[in-house]
Design a protein around this motif. Structure first.
Motif, short mmCIF file in Angstrom:
data_model
loop_
_atom_site.label_atom_id
_atom_site.label_comp_id
_atom_site.label_asym_id
_atom_site.label_seq_id
_atom_site.Cartn_x
_atom_site.Cartn_y
_atom_site.Cartn_z
N ASP A 271 0.83 -1.20 0.00
CA ASP A 271 0.00 0.00 0.00
C ASP A 271 0.87 1.26 0.00
O ASP A 271 2.10 1.18 0.12
CB ASP A 271 -1.01 -0.01 1.15
N ALA A 272 0.24 2.41 -0.13
CA ALA A 272 0.97 3.68 -0.23
C ALA A 272 1.74 4.02 1.04
O ALA A 272 2.68 4.81 1.01
CB ALA A 272 0.01 4.82 -0.57
N ASP A 273 1.35 3.40 2.16
CA ASP A 273 2.06 3.62 3.42
C ASP A 273 3.23 2.67 3.60
O ASP A 273 3.90 2.70 4.63
CB ASP A 273 1.09 3.46 4.60
N GLY A 274 3.46 1.80 2.62
CA GLY A 274 4.60 0.88 2.70
C GLY A 274 4.30 -0.42 3.40
O GLY A 274 5.21 -1.17 3.72
N GLY A 275 3.03 -0.74 3.61
CA GLY A 275 2.66 -2.01 4.24
C GLY A 275 2.36 -3.07 3.20
O GLY A 275 1.71 -2.80 2.19
N VAL A 276 2.82 -4.29 3.45
CA VAL A 276 2.55 -5.39 2.53
C VAL A 276 1.10 -5.83 2.74
O VAL A 276 0.73 -6.29 3.83
CB VAL A 276 3.52 -6.58 2.75
N VAL A 277 0.29 -5.69 1.71
CA VAL A 277 -1.12 -6.08 1.75
C VAL A 277 -1.23 -7.59 1.59
O VAL A 277 -1.96 -8.24 2.34
CB VAL A 277 -1.92 -5.35 0.66
N TRP A 278 -0.55 -8.15 0.61
CA TRP A 278 -0.50 -9.59 0.42
C TRP A 278 0.68 -9.96 -0.45
O TRP A 278 1.25 -9.13 -1.13
CB TRP A 278 -1.79 -10.17 -0.15
N GLN A 279 0.99 -11.26 -0.41
CA GLN A 279 2.04 -11.86 -1.23
C GLN A 279 1.47 -13.17 -1.75
O GLN A 279 1.05 -14.01 -0.96
CB GLN A 279 3.32 -12.08 -0.42
N ARG A 280 1.44 -13.33 -3.09
CA ARG A 280 0.83 -14.51 -3.70
C ARG A 280 1.79 -15.17 -4.67
O ARG A 280 2.54 -14.50 -5.38
CB ARG A 280 -0.44 -14.12 -4.44
N ILE A 281 1.71 -16.49 -4.73
CA ILE A 281 2.51 -17.29 -5.65
C ILE A 281 1.59 -17.80 -6.75
O ILE A 281 0.49 -18.26 -6.47
CB ILE A 281 3.17 -18.48 -4.92
N GLY A 282 2.06 -17.73 -7.99
CA GLY A 282 1.32 -18.30 -9.11
C GLY A 282 0.54 -17.27 -9.89
O GLY A 282 0.61 -16.06 -9.65
N LEU A 283 -0.21 -17.78 -10.83
CA LEU A 283 -1.01 -16.96 -11.73
C LEU A 283 -2.08 -16.21 -10.94
O LEU A 283 -2.73 -16.79 -10.07
CB LEU A 283 -1.66 -17.87 -12.79
N LEU A 284 -2.25 -14.95 -11.25
CA LEU A 284 -3.19 -14.11 -10.52
C LEU A 284 -4.56 -14.08 -11.20
O LEU A 284 -4.67 -14.24 -12.41
CB LEU A 284 -2.66 -12.67 -10.45
N ASP A 285 -5.58 -13.81 -10.39
CA ASP A 285 -6.91 -13.50 -10.89
C ASP A 285 -6.91 -11.98 -11.08
O ASP A 285 -7.08 -11.22 -10.12
CB ASP A 285 -7.96 -13.94 -9.88
N PHE A 286 -6.67 -11.52 -12.30
CA PHE A 286 -6.45 -10.09 -12.53
C PHE A 286 -7.69 -9.25 -12.30
O PHE A 286 -7.58 -8.08 -11.94
CB PHE A 286 -5.84 -9.85 -13.92
N HIS A 287 -8.86 -9.81 -12.47
CA HIS A 287 -10.08 -9.06 -12.16
C HIS A 287 -10.11 -8.73 -10.67
O HIS A 287 -10.37 -7.60 -10.27
CB HIS A 287 -11.32 -9.85 -12.57
N ARG A 288 -9.82 -9.73 -9.86
CA ARG A 288 -9.80 -9.53 -8.40
C ARG A 288 -8.66 -8.59 -7.99
O ARG A 288 -8.84 -7.72 -7.14
CB ARG A 288 -9.65 -10.88 -7.71
N VAL A 289 -7.49 -8.75 -8.60
CA VAL A 289 -6.36 -7.88 -8.28
C VAL A 289 -6.71 -6.43 -8.60
O VAL A 289 -6.44 -5.53 -7.80
CB VAL A 289 -5.08 -8.32 -9.02
#
Length: 181
Positions: A149-167
């Motif tokens: 996020d803009a404050d420098g916090g990790v929102v999530w970390q994911r491995i593999g192909l992403l669901d780009f609509h959700r992202v």
């Protein structure tokens, strides 16, 4: 004073304390449940760009930052590049920064060739010694994507192909323009 009055007052006090305890527990649970999650801070890193320029990761925090670890030999990475480009073209004007991080085992000339072939418009980082991958929880598998996020916090970390609509939906919630609307 009759003994029943003392017993009734004692019983009333026990019921009142039990009720107050339950209310206190409910309040704590609600505060934890409704509070925004504490986010692990993204590491402070100096990045070597494909161009040779040096930049700090924090320089990109004018909005959310999506860090995508990839390799030229990773077919899934290459397959998702068009969707990453589309996400970049759609949300970069609103404040999203996408950083592609080439893994340390990838020769720079192969990275450069793939970037040119795929016409990647977002910044590419070369992880020469693996320090960037180590700093993000020992990334070893590609693709691995990290949203900050803009404050420098990790929102999530994911491995593999992403669901780009959700992202895209998740990123839009982090954009400054979406938060003020």
């Amino acid at each position: 004073m009759p003994e029943t009055d003392i017993g009734e007052r004692h019983m009333f006090r026990k019921e009142w304390l039990a009720g107050a305890l339950v209310l206190g527990i409910v309040a704590v649970v609600a505060a934890i449940w409704l509070a925004p999650p504490a986010r692990e801070p993204a590491p402070e890193l100096d990045l070597t760009m494909l161009s040779g320029d040096q930049r700090a990761l924090s320089e990109f925090r004018n909005g959310p930052v999506m860090v995508v670890f990839w390799a030229t030999s990773c077919t899934t990475c290459v397959a998702e590049m068009p969707e990453i480009v589309e996400l970049h073209e759609t949300l970069a004007p609103a404040g999203l920064t996408i950083l592609g991080v080439a893994m340390s085992y990838d020769p720079v000339d192969r990275v450069q060739a793939l970037v040119e072939q795929r016409q990647l418009p977002y910044p590419i980082v070369i992880d020469h010694d693996g320090e960037i991958a180590r700093s993000f929880n020992e990334v070893r598998v590609t693709p691995t994507t990290v949203l900050i996020d803009a404050d420098g916090g990790v929102v999530w970390q994911r491995i593999g192909l992403l669901d780009f609509h959700r992202v895209e939906q998740e990123v839009r919630r982090l954009l400054p323009s979406e938060q003020s609307a």
